[in-house]
Design an enzyme around this catalytic site. Structure first.
Site, PDB file in Angstrom:
ATOM      1  N   ASP A  42       7.440   5.569  13.356  1.00  0.00           N
ATOM      2  CA  ASP A  42       7.958   6.938  13.411  1.00  0.00           C
ATOM      3  C   ASP A  42       7.921   7.444  14.857  1.00  0.00           C
ATOM      4  O   ASP A  42       8.929   7.841  15.437  1.00  0.00           O
ATOM      5  CB  ASP A  42       7.116   7.844  12.494  1.00  0.00           C
TER       6      ASP A  42
ATOM      7  N   ASP B 201       7.220   8.035   2.011  1.00  0.00           N
ATOM      8  CA  ASP B 201       6.099   7.661   2.881  1.00  0.00           C
ATOM      9  C   ASP B 201       4.938   8.638   2.649  1.00  0.00           C
ATOM     10  O   ASP B 201       5.132   9.855   2.658  1.00  0.00           O
ATOM     11  CB  ASP B 201       6.610   7.769   4.336  1.00  0.00           C
TER      12      ASP B 201
ATOM     13  N   ASN C 150       5.466   0.164   9.929  1.00  0.00           N
ATOM     14  CA  ASN C 150       5.977   1.549   9.936  1.00  0.00           C
ATOM     15  C   ASN C 150       6.084   2.115  11.350  1.00  0.00           C
ATOM     16  O   ASN C 150       5.101   2.097  12.116  1.00  0.00           O
ATOM     17  CB  ASN C 150       5.003   2.450   9.184  1.00  0.00           C
TER      18      ASN C 150
ATOM     19  N   GLU D   5      -2.775   2.346  -0.459  1.00  0.00           N
ATOM     20  CA  GLU D   5      -3.547   2.122   0.770  1.00  0.00           C
ATOM     21  C   GLU D   5      -5.039   2.118   0.485  1.00  0.00           C
ATOM     22  O   GLU D   5      -5.539   2.929  -0.280  1.00  0.00           O
ATOM     23  CB  GLU D   5      -3.209   3.226   1.797  1.00  0.00           C
TER      24      GLU D   5
ATOM     25  N   HIS E 244      -1.892   6.938  13.405  1.00  0.00           N
ATOM     26  CA  HIS E 244      -0.610   7.640  13.509  1.00  0.00           C
ATOM     27  C   HIS E 244      -0.501   8.404  14.826  1.00  0.00           C
ATOM     28  O   HIS E 244      -1.508   8.837  15.380  1.00  0.00           O
ATOM     29  CB  HIS E 244      -0.462   8.627  12.345  1.00  0.00           C
TER      30      HIS E 244
ATOM     31  N   ASP F 181      -0.444   7.681  -1.318  1.00  0.00           N
ATOM     32  CA  ASP F 181      -1.527   7.569  -0.336  1.00  0.00           C
ATOM     33  C   ASP F 181      -2.748   8.347  -0.822  1.00  0.00           C
ATOM     34  O   ASP F 181      -2.907   9.529  -0.541  1.00  0.00           O
ATOM     35  CB  ASP F 181      -1.051   8.078   1.029  1.00  0.00           C
TER      36      ASP F 181
END
Ligand code: G3H
Ligand code: 13P
Ligand code: ZN
Length: 315
Positions: free
Chosen positions: A262, A87, A260, A139, A184, A109
Site C-alpha cells: 500500500d 483487507d 501486500n 492472521e 505497516h 483480522d
C-alpha cells in the site's frame, strides 16, 4: 451480487500456483478509479495475476456501489485471475457484507484478539465464505505500525510457530498472514540492520507446509520516491522499508505467496502529483496531475511484479 458476475476469481488457485511455482501474488491496495485502473493495467501488461486489496476505510471512501461499478467497468475476465479482496476486515459481519456485494476474497483480522476468539471468528467466516466459493485469509501474530484506524497497532508479536497448525486445521483458513518483522506504513525500521525473522518463517512453514502464507507491511519505500516528495515540497523523514533482497527471497524461496503493498503506491501517487504540479504551476486540470499519479502507480506495480514478486507471465 456474486463476484463471478464481474469476471473475478477467488485467491485459492492463484495462491496455490504461487506456492508451487516460487513466486508471490501481489496484493495492491486501491482506493479510487486511478489506483484501480493502474493496478489492472499493470497486471494486464505483465500477464500477472493480481489481488486488488480494499481496506474498510477505502470501501467507506469509495462507497460499495461506486467500487463495484468501477470493477464492473474494468471488464475483467476470469482468465486474467484478478481477485477483489477485503483487507483487514475487522468483524465477521464486515467480511460477510463484502462477500455479499461481490468480493471474491476476505481477510478477517482478529490478530489482536486472543487465540480462541480469533479461531472461532475465523471458522465462522470461513464457513460463510466457502459456501459461496470465496477465499479467506486470517492472521496470527501482530504487526506494528500506524497507518489507519484498522491497522493502528503500537506493539508487535511474532507469529508463534507452535500455534499455526491447530489454527489452520480448526479454522480451514485458505491462507495465513504471519508476523515476522514487517510493519505497516513508511517507517518500518530504525536501522538498516534490522532484518526479517526468516528463522521464524521457516518454523511456521515446517508446521503448515501446504498453507500459502501472506506478508503484510511489505512496502520497500523506494528512496527515489521519498526524495522526489521531499524535493517538491513534501516532508518525509527517516522513512525506511523492507529491502528488495529480503522481499525477493520471501517471494521466491519461501511459502510467502501473497505480498501486500500500500505505502509504496501512496508514495508513487504523491511524488508524481507533487512533481507535476510543481513543474506546471499554471495547471489547474486535475485530469492531468491525476494521470501523472496513475502512471506512476502503474509503473511501480509493473516494477514490483517483475523485479520482486516474479509473478509476470504466469497467466
Ligand atoms: O494495511 C492496511 C492498508 O494499508 C490500509 O490502509 O485503511 O488507510 O486504506 P487504509
Ligand atoms: P505497507 O504499508 O507496507 O504497504 O503494507 C500494506 C499492507 O499490509 C496492506 O494490508
Ligand atoms: Zn496489512
Amino acid at each position: 451480487m456474486q463476484y463471478r458476475n464481474f469476471g473475478l476469481v477467488n485467491t485459492i488457485e492463484p495462491l496455490k500456483s504461487a506456492l508451487r511455482g516460487g513466486f508471490a501474488i501481489p496484493a495492491f491496495n486501491a482506493y479510487n478509479m486511478e489506483t484501480i485502473t493502474a493496478i489492472i493495467s499493470a497486471a494486464r501488461l505483465t500477464h500477472s495475476p493480481v489481488i486488488i486489496a480494499i481496506s474498510e476505510s477505502a470501501l467507506k471512501y469509495m462507497g460499495a456501489d461506486m467500487l463495484i461499478g468501477m470493477i464492473s467497468g474494468a471488464k475483467i475476465t476470469p482468465n486474467e485471475r484478478i481477485a477483489l479482496h477485503l483487507d483487514h476486515g475487522s468483524s465477521v459481519e464486515s467480511c460477510m457484507r463484502a462477500i455479499d456485494i461481490g468480493f471474491s476474497s476476505v481477510m478477517l483480522d482478529f490478530s489482536k484478539y486472543d487465540f480462541d476468539d480469533n479461531m472461532t471468528a475465523t471458522s465462522d467466516i470461513a464457513k460463510y465464505a466457502h459456501a459461496r466459493d470465496v477465499s479467506v485469509e486470517s492472521e496470527l501474530g501482530q504487526l506494528s505500525g500506524i497507518e489507519d484506524e484498522n491497522t493502528h497497532n503500537t506493539k508487535s508479536t511474532y507469529t508463534d510457530p507452535e500455534s499455526v497448525a491447530e489454527f489452520v486445521k480448526h479454522t480451514k483458513t485458505d491462507s495465513l498472514a504471519v508476523a515476522i518483522g514487517t510493519s505497516h506504513g513508511a517507517y518500518k525500521r530504525k536501522s538498516p540492520d534490522e532484518k526479517l525473522r526468516f528463522d521464524i518463517l521457516q518454523q511456521i512453514q515446517e508446521q503448515i507446509p501446504y498453507t500459502p502464507l501472506v506478508l503484510h507491511g511489505a512496502s520497500s519505500i523506494p528512496e527515489f520516491l521519498v526524495n522526489e516528495i521531499n524535493e517538491f515540497g513534501g516532508n518525509i523523514k527517516n522513512a525506511m522499508g523492507i529491502t528488495p533482497e529480503q522481499l525477493i527471497f520471501a517471494a521466491t524461496k519461501t511459502n510467502i505467496c501473497k505480498i501486500n503493498i500500500d505505502s509504496d503506491l501512496r508514495l508513487a501517487t504523491t511524488a508524481a502529483i507533487r512533481k507535476y504540479l510543481s513543474q506546471h504551476p499554471e495547471n489547474i486540470n486535475p485530469r492531468e496531475y491525476l494521470s501523472a499519479g496513475h502512471d506512476m502507480v502503474r509503473n511501480t506495480c509493473i516494477f514490483l511484479i517483475r523485479e520482486i514478486f516474479h509473478s509476470n507471465d504466469k497467466i
